[in-house]
Design a protein around this motif. Structure first.
Motif, PDB file in Angstrom:
ATOM      1  N   ASP A   1      -7.696  72.474  23.632  1.00 34.92           N
ATOM      2  CA  ASP A   1      -8.727  71.421  23.723  1.00 34.92           C
ATOM      3  C   ASP A   1      -8.302  70.488  24.700  1.00 34.92           C
TER       4      ASP A   1
ATOM      5  N   VAL B   1     -12.225  66.804  18.195  1.00 43.29           N
ATOM      6  CA  VAL B   1     -12.322  66.872  19.629  1.00 43.29           C
ATOM      7  C   VAL B   1     -11.766  65.930  20.358  1.00 43.29           C
TER       8      VAL B   1
ATOM      9  N   ARG C   1     -14.602  73.858  20.275  1.00 42.74           N
ATOM     10  CA  ARG C   1     -14.980  72.597  20.748  1.00 42.74           C
ATOM     11  C   ARG C   1     -16.090  72.004  20.550  1.00 42.74           C
TER      12      ARG C   1
END
Length: 445
Positions: A415, A311, A395
């Protein structure tokens, strides 16, 4: 022709008249064993119709062995839980508790073959009538339905699942608060605020409070009945400025990272130094801690397959993470990123106690705020970036997209768009009036 039948008589099963004058059926099962019907019939025609129905079920594959239906629900359900593949430890604990607390006392001694929809409807009504919440009753019903679905469709112990109550397994999620960016940073600071003072026990088992004000130690005029009362008073004095405070920043980065990277408690508490890459601006989620009902901490995979993910981290919180690494984390790559007081894994109860979480969120005007609401806040900020559903699910670590997409997902691609959008939220928070933005309620889907 079944054993015992005479020419031109019944092709399937036998009927005999009992001394009472009633009729009883018997028949050979698919395994060659003879079964005797548990019911008797006043007329021979009724017995013949019963045999016809039994034969039809055997032909269609719907027949169930009445002898197997005599197993008690408690015994079958306990075996079901122990043999169910893929259950996480906390799920096993939850199922075991639901069975023992809310199912066994009412239905545990009933044979599977005798369970009926009416019986289950009464059981659910009794739960709700005894003060069990709708949410817990729904969880218990879903467990019972899953157990009996296996009994019906896999083990063929019962002909069909008697859990047929519309809406009984539904839970309506409460609206959960979504914090503003300013509130997240305020919370991150408040969880580290520590009033300067001490509590001393007196001979009469009361408690005396001493606190520091403008660098001078003073004694509180009131004597407190319990230590907890004295500690709450000291904390309140620190919040309103009547006592000096220090700032412990060890949990500041935890709050910021959990929120803006949408991490679960088990995930953030299991992070290691090597999982954080501040140059790339990413955090890697590989494992999660699960706390059993026994208090045991178990390190395992994340909650779902999609939980293994990388992430992006907003650049606005990188300085706080860099400070945390330098101050509170050992140099080894495997060192816990957020260790407990003695260096081991950080427990949620320990975090709540050391941060006075309940008092802090109440002070902020957010009573009842859960740690998990930080993840919910991060998810909402991510959703506002305009990214597609699949990128958002990647995510967040949800498994309702293909697992392969998680590993193919490029951190520098979609992302990064989400991360940059969160960064803009944080950067724009400085333009907000400090007393303005209040938390809003968003339904959790």
């Amino acid at each position: 022709m079944a054993k015992g039948n005479k020419p031109n008589h019944r092709r399937f099963g036998n009927i005999r008249q009992l001394p009472s004058g009633r009729y009883q059926v018997s028949y050979l099962g698919p395994d060659g064993r003879r079964r005797t019907g548990s019911e008797t019939y006043e007329r021979k025609g009724d017995a013949e119709r019963a045999l016809t129905l039994i034969e039809a079920k055997m032909i269609s594959g719907e027949w169930t062995d009445p002898d197997r239906g005599k197993v008690k629900l408690k015994d079958y359900a306990e075996t079901w839980i122990s043999q169910r593949p893929g259950l996480r430890p906390r799920t096993v604990d939850l199922y075991t508790w639901l069975l023992k607390k809310h199912i066994t006392p009412y239905l545990g001694g009933v044979q599977l073959g005798k369970l009926s929809t009416a019986m289950i409807r009464q059981w659910r009504a009794d739960l709700l009538g005894n003060g069990v919440s709708v949410s817990v009753a729904a969880k218990a019903y879903r467990l019972l339905r899953a157990v009996l679905m296996t009994a019906a469709e896999e083990d063929h112990i019962i002909p069909r699942n008697p859990c047929r109550i519309r809406g009984a397994g539904d839970e309506h999620a409460q609206e959960r608060p979504v914090l503003t960016v300013a509130q997240v940073f305020e919370l991150a600071d408040l969880v580290g605020r520590r009033p300067v003072g001490n509590v001393r026990k007196l001979k009469d088992n009361a408690y005396r409070l001493r606190f520091q004000r403008h660098g001078e130690m003073r004694t509180h005029p009131e004597v407190f009945r319990t230590r907890a009362d004295a500690e709450r008073a000291l904390w309140a004095m620190g919040m309103d400025g009547r006592a000096d405070c220090t700032q412990d920043r060890r949990f500041r980065a935890l709050v910021l990272l959990a929120t803006f990277a949408s991490l679960r408690w088990g995930e953030v508490s299991a992070l290691r130094r090597s999982d954080l890459d501040l140059i790339a601006g990413t955090v890697r989620v590989r494992a999660a801690f699960v706390e059993r009902s026994t208090g045991e901490l178990v390190l395992g995979p994340p909650k779902s397959k999609a939980g293994r993910r990388t992430v992006g981290i907003p650049q606005a919180i990188v300085p706080a993470l860099r400070e945390h690494l330098a101050t509170y984390v050992q140099d080894e790559p495997g060192a816990l990123l957020f260790p407990g007081a003695k260096g081991g894994p950080l427990r949620r109860s320990g975090f709540n106690t050391r941060t006075r979480w309940v008092d802090v969120v109440k002070e902020m005007g957010l009573p009842g705020l859960h740690f998990h609401d930080l993840r919910h806040t991060g998810n909402m900020l991510a959703a506002e970036s305009g990214a597609g559903l699949k990128d958002l699910m990647a995510r967040m670590g949800h498994d309702n997209v293909r697992a392969a997409m998680i590993y193919q997902h490029a951190v520098r691609g979609a992302d990064k768009t989400i991360t940059d959008a969160i960064d803009r939220h944080i950067s724009g928070a400085g333009d907000e009036d400090e007393g303005g933005s209040a938390a809003v309620l968003i339904p959790v889907g």
